[in-house]
Design a protein around this motif. Sequence first.
Motif, PDB file in Angstrom:
ATOM      1  N   PRO A  28       0.823  -1.219   0.000  1.00 28.64           N
ATOM      2  CA  PRO A  28       0.000   0.000   0.000  1.00 28.64           C
ATOM      3  C   PRO A  28       0.855   1.266   0.000  1.00 28.64           C
ATOM      4  CG  PRO A  28       0.054  -0.974   2.195  1.00 28.64           C
ATOM      5  CD  PRO A  28       0.845  -1.885   1.304  1.00 28.64           C
ATOM      6  N   TRP A  29       0.760   2.007  -1.062  1.00 24.25           N
ATOM      7  CA  TRP A  29       1.529   3.239  -1.229  1.00 24.25           C
ATOM      8  C   TRP A  29       1.225   4.214  -0.092  1.00 24.25           C
ATOM      9  CZ3 TRP A  29       0.788   6.716  -6.211  1.00 24.25           C
ATOM     10  CH2 TRP A  29       1.701   7.782  -6.187  1.00 24.25           C
ATOM     11  N   ASN A  30      -0.046   4.331   0.307  1.00 20.51           N
ATOM     12  CA  ASN A  30      -0.400   5.341   1.314  1.00 20.51           C
ATOM     13  C   ASN A  30       0.164   5.022   2.695  1.00 20.51           C
ATOM     14  OD1 ASN A  30      -2.134   3.205   1.848  1.00 20.51           O
ATOM     15  ND2 ASN A  30      -4.016   4.399   1.704  1.00 20.51           N
ATOM     16  N   LEU A  31       0.434   3.757   2.973  1.00 18.43           N
ATOM     17  CA  LEU A  31       1.085   3.403   4.234  1.00 18.43           C
ATOM     18  C   LEU A  31       2.558   3.786   4.203  1.00 18.43           C
ATOM     19  CD1 LEU A  31       1.088   1.889   7.006  1.00 18.43           C
ATOM     20  CD2 LEU A  31       1.683  -0.171   5.704  1.00 18.43           C
ATOM     21  N   HIS A  32       3.185   3.568   3.064  1.00 22.05           N
ATOM     22  CA  HIS A  32       4.633   3.756   2.964  1.00 22.05           C
ATOM     23  C   HIS A  32       5.041   5.197   2.655  1.00 22.05           C
ATOM     24  CE1 HIS A  32       5.584  -0.474   3.377  1.00 22.05           C
ATOM     25  NE2 HIS A  32       4.675  -0.774   2.468  1.00 22.05           N
ATOM     26  N   GLU A  33       4.140   5.989   2.088  1.00 19.89           N
ATOM     27  CA  GLU A  33       4.444   7.399   1.823  1.00 19.89           C
ATOM     28  C   GLU A  33       3.241   8.242   2.265  1.00 19.89           C
ATOM     29  OE1 GLU A  33       6.434  10.275  -1.620  1.00 19.89           O
ATOM     30  OE2 GLU A  33       5.418   8.429  -2.219  1.00 19.89           O
ATOM     31  N   PRO A  34       3.045   8.396   3.588  1.00 20.97           N
ATOM     32  CA  PRO A  34       1.859   9.103   4.080  1.00 20.97           C
ATOM     33  C   PRO A  34       1.822  10.571   3.700  1.00 20.97           C
ATOM     34  CG  PRO A  34       3.399   8.641   5.869  1.00 20.97           C
ATOM     35  CD  PRO A  34       3.881   7.882   4.677  1.00 20.97           C
ATOM     36  N   ARG A  35       2.974  11.180   3.504  1.00 18.70           N
ATOM     37  CA  ARG A  35       3.093  12.538   2.984  1.00 18.70           C
ATOM     38  C   ARG A  35       4.156  12.518   1.891  1.00 18.70           C
ATOM     39  NH1 ARG A  35      -0.799  15.586   3.072  1.00 18.70           N
ATOM     40  NH2 ARG A  35       0.664  17.237   2.460  1.00 18.70           N
ATOM     41  N   PRO A  36       4.072  13.414   0.912  1.00 18.60           N
ATOM     42  CA  PRO A  36       5.035  13.388  -0.192  1.00 18.60           C
ATOM     43  C   PRO A  36       6.474  13.421   0.317  1.00 18.60           C
ATOM     44  CG  PRO A  36       3.275  14.955  -0.654  1.00 18.60           C
ATOM     45  CD  PRO A  36       3.081  14.511   0.766  1.00 18.60           C
ATOM     46  N   GLY A  37       7.242  12.410  -0.069  1.00 14.76           N
ATOM     47  CA  GLY A  37       8.647  12.355   0.288  1.00 14.76           C
ATOM     48  C   GLY A  37       8.942  11.831   1.677  1.00 14.76           C
ATOM     49  N   HIS A  38       7.911  11.604   2.501  1.00 14.43           N
ATOM     50  CA  HIS A  38       8.106  11.078   3.854  1.00 14.43           C
ATOM     51  C   HIS A  38       7.809   9.577   3.828  1.00 14.43           C
ATOM     52  CE1 HIS A  38       8.509  15.055   5.784  1.00 14.43           C
ATOM     53  NE2 HIS A  38       7.628  15.448   4.874  1.00 14.43           N
ATOM     54  N   LEU A  39       8.862   8.765   3.859  1.00 14.97           N
ATOM     55  CA  LEU A  39       8.721   7.332   3.675  1.00 14.97           C
ATOM     56  C   LEU A  39       8.650   6.605   5.008  1.00 14.97           C
ATOM     57  CD1 LEU A  39      11.227   6.819   0.728  1.00 14.97           C
ATOM     58  CD2 LEU A  39       8.748   7.128   0.618  1.00 14.97           C
ATOM     59  N   ASN A  40       7.893   5.515   5.016  1.00 18.80           N
ATOM     60  CA  ASN A  40       7.694   4.716   6.216  1.00 18.80           C
ATOM     61  C   ASN A  40       7.879   3.248   5.872  1.00 18.80           C
ATOM     62  OD1 ASN A  40       6.838   3.532   8.629  1.00 18.80           O
ATOM     63  ND2 ASN A  40       4.677   3.668   8.057  1.00 18.80           N
ATOM     64  N   PHE A  41       8.950   2.663   6.368  1.00 18.01           N
ATOM     65  CA  PHE A  41       9.180   1.229   6.215  1.00 18.01           C
ATOM     66  C   PHE A  41       9.500   0.611   7.579  1.00 18.01           C
ATOM     67  CE2 PHE A  41       9.887   2.695   1.869  1.00 18.01           C
ATOM     68  CZ  PHE A  41       9.172   1.755   1.147  1.00 18.01           C
ATOM     69  N   ASN A  42       8.806   1.092   8.593  1.00 19.09           N
ATOM     70  CA  ASN A  42       9.026   0.621   9.950  1.00 19.09           C
ATOM     71  C   ASN A  42       7.805  -0.136  10.458  1.00 19.09           C
ATOM     72  OD1 ASN A  42      11.573   2.014  10.170  1.00 19.09           O
ATOM     73  ND2 ASN A  42      10.413   3.920  10.459  1.00 19.09           N
ATOM     74  N   GLY A  43       8.017  -0.977  11.476  1.00 18.62           N
ATOM     75  CA  GLY A  43       6.905  -1.685  12.103  1.00 18.62           C
ATOM     76  C   GLY A  43       6.144  -2.537  11.117  1.00 18.62           C
ATOM     77  N   SER A  44       4.839  -2.365  11.080  1.00 22.90           N
ATOM     78  CA  SER A  44       4.013  -3.150  10.166  1.00 22.90           C
ATOM     79  C   SER A  44       4.246  -2.774   8.709  1.00 22.90           C
ATOM     80  CB  SER A  44       2.529  -2.967  10.509  1.00 22.90           C
ATOM     81  OG  SER A  44       2.145  -1.613  10.364  1.00 22.90           O
ATOM     82  N   ALA A  45       5.002  -1.702   8.465  1.00 27.08           N
ATOM     83  CA  ALA A  45       5.333  -1.288   7.096  1.00 27.08           C
ATOM     84  C   ALA A  45       6.709  -1.782   6.661  1.00 27.08           C
ATOM     85  CB  ALA A  45       5.281   0.240   6.994  1.00 27.08           C
ATOM     86  N   ASP A  46       7.333  -2.653   7.445  1.00 29.33           N
ATOM     87  CA  ASP A  46       8.685  -3.134   7.139  1.00 29.33           C
ATOM     88  C   ASP A  46       8.613  -4.254   6.103  1.00 29.33           C
ATOM     89  OD1 ASP A  46      11.321  -3.860   7.079  1.00 29.33           O
ATOM     90  OD2 ASP A  46      11.521  -4.181   9.245  1.00 29.33           O
ATOM     91  N   LEU A  47       8.366  -3.872   4.880  1.00 26.83           N
ATOM     92  CA  LEU A  47       8.195  -4.822   3.778  1.00 26.83           C
ATOM     93  C   LEU A  47       9.409  -5.724   3.618  1.00 26.83           C
ATOM     94  CD1 LEU A  47       6.875  -5.927   1.176  1.00 26.83           C
ATOM     95  CD2 LEU A  47       7.803  -3.921  -0.019  1.00 26.83           C
ATOM     96  N   LEU A  48      10.595  -5.146   3.678  1.00 27.97           N
ATOM     97  CA  LEU A  48      11.807  -5.918   3.437  1.00 27.97           C
ATOM     98  C   LEU A  48      11.956  -7.045   4.452  1.00 27.97           C
ATOM     99  CD1 LEU A  48      14.148  -5.885   1.428  1.00 27.97           C
ATOM    100  CD2 LEU A  48      15.454  -4.518   3.060  1.00 27.97           C
ATOM    101  N   SER A  49      11.686  -6.758   5.731  1.00 29.29           N
ATOM    102  CA  SER A  49      11.783  -7.805   6.750  1.00 29.29           C
ATOM    103  C   SER A  49      10.748  -8.900   6.515  1.00 29.29           C
ATOM    104  CB  SER A  49      11.595  -7.202   8.148  1.00 29.29           C
ATOM    105  OG  SER A  49      12.680  -6.371   8.487  1.00 29.29           O
TER     106      SER A  49
END
Length: 677
Positions: A105-126
């Motif tokens: 989900p793009w909106n989970l990983h980039e909640p604001r333009p340029g502000h990326l989130n790949f932590n916690g439940s958004a840690d896709l790589l893990s």
Amino acid sequence: MRRIPEQYFNFCCSLRSVMAMFLERMEFKVVLLAMLLPCLWTSVMAGSTSNHSFVIENDLFLKDGIPFRILGGELHYFRVHPQLWEDRLLRVKSLGLNTIQTYVPWNLHEPRPGHLNFNGSADLLSFLKLAHRLDLLVMLRIGPYMCGEWDLGGLPAWLLELKPSVRLRSSDAQYLARVDNWWKELLPMVAPELFLAGGPVIMVQAFSSTCRCRGLQHWSIPYRYTTDGAVEENIRDGSLPEAGVLAAINFQTGSDPASAFALQKRHNPPGMSPPLATEFYTGWLSHWGEKLAKTDAKSTAEALDNILRLNASVVLYMVHGGTNFGFFSGANTGTGPSDFQPDITSYDYDAPIGEAGDVGGVKYQEIRNVLSKYAAGRLPDPPPLPQRTAYGEVTMKAMGSLFDVLKVVSTPPGGMKLEWPMPMEQLRQGSGFILYRSYLPAYARPGSRLSVVEVYDRAQVFVGSATNNRIFLGTLERWSRNTLTLPASASVSGLQLDILVENMGRVNYGLFIGENKGITEAVLLDDYPILGWSVHTIGLDSVGGLKPSAFQKTIPPHFELDEIITTKIKRTPQLVRPFVDLVNGPVFYEGTLNVTQPSDTFMSLRGWNKGVAFINGFNLGRFWPSMGPQCTLYIPGPLLQPGQNKLILLELESSSPVQTIDFTHTADFTCGIQMRA
């Protein structure tokens, strides 16, 4: 981590521009994954030392040269607490599956333009690395659009802020530019996890979404697939066979799989159509106000067996649904925008693995029995269910009205001064609530009609005085009515008018995707617009500042109106909750759950009305037991801590100073209007 060289991005960006120009001349606009996946593929081929291969020959999948059948299950990492990922994946393996399919989900990983989130439940790589360690393959659905009963179909709401307005899911140049920016961040992360690079990802979905697009033959790259319903028009308009993209299908339980796969074969090149059903529905979604969706276990298992007898590959949607934590649950519409159907917080989906990991149901066993006939070797046993505790009753005390704590929950704290109401998106707000405050004009009189031209989605209307005592006039809902009548006691010129609007989830599918939230037009009194507003955006991203001391005044033991209003409201049919006559507005409650050993539990909200619940600052999601069917909210054990756990509830419709909630060990979906019918 290996990264894609910059020259590949430059190459792709130039191709994107050419493609965008080409598409502008076409009748249907599309979003083309083909623009950036060549970069991904070229980078992997250049840097990989793996000997793995995954190809299609003679209508078969070949994994490392050996015929392979995908036995997959849809499981969304973002709907499961990350400390429970391994538990859920082991349950998937015990069912007999070898592959996980998941959206990104793009909106989970980039909640604001340029502000990326790949932590916690958004840690896709893990999550991908964990799947690999557990010997599960992955089919990755990178969007940018996903549907999935997820807010705005996974697209970030800030796209709706852009000027000029963006056409979502189209060849709109501004939209494609934002997709490019997102994929430039995402694809370098995904590239090392592709199967040819030694990772688990065997296929990547290109979401082209029912469109006519031709002339893409030069993109003959493996790994990609589209998926559409098994209807001639859908698969014709949604597939990209000339681009070397596998056209897969999905269909309802009870459909004829042989006919569906024959249709799929007609839309793929000869020898390039291994039968693949990417969404075999094990259950269905549920909306507020409906009974919980259920499907028959035996007929579902029989339909699955009919697919597998044809030597087909299949993905169970869902194998495990999980939870729409926070404000991420989406919504559907029927024939028009007023036919609004918001999704419940639970995404149990009646899947074989329940929301909290349960595998004791008939559906799990029936499906497991079928899959055991086609899986390689003996199936492992599922792990023990995570510990679950009924912690019992907790007293919740009212801290104060939402209106008394605007400086804590509003952004900016003092609100914004506007002549006309504006929707959330124009004020850079994506979710939550928005408060519109003005004053009744001089021509207000008993019987005056107060109308909101368009309310998205649900508004509570109050009038009151400077001391913050308020009369609740009623509720306006996009699916029912948009007008209230002022009673004599609430028609005094100069009284403060408060309209609190709730965003109940953005439409994730269909013609009305991309609509604005809040008040999108005018507020009228007797057909004349009310001008001059103070607008407070209330996203509730954090509730850390909500303490009794933060409130300007706490709720008094008796709700009394001050001198300007002396007549008690007479109940009228317009009041949605007629037992609430005099209130100070939506109320925040706090309580403490004392825990010796953290474990899974369910928060029962029977006796409450509607609102949002938080545990230790984490947004558990919306509750609405008065509408139903969901009575309980699932709390994964990792959200709790030994000792005290802080509970905060925003109750939108209650006036009781003290209430209780109960923590149980079972989910409950027997609340609401359908159960009373």
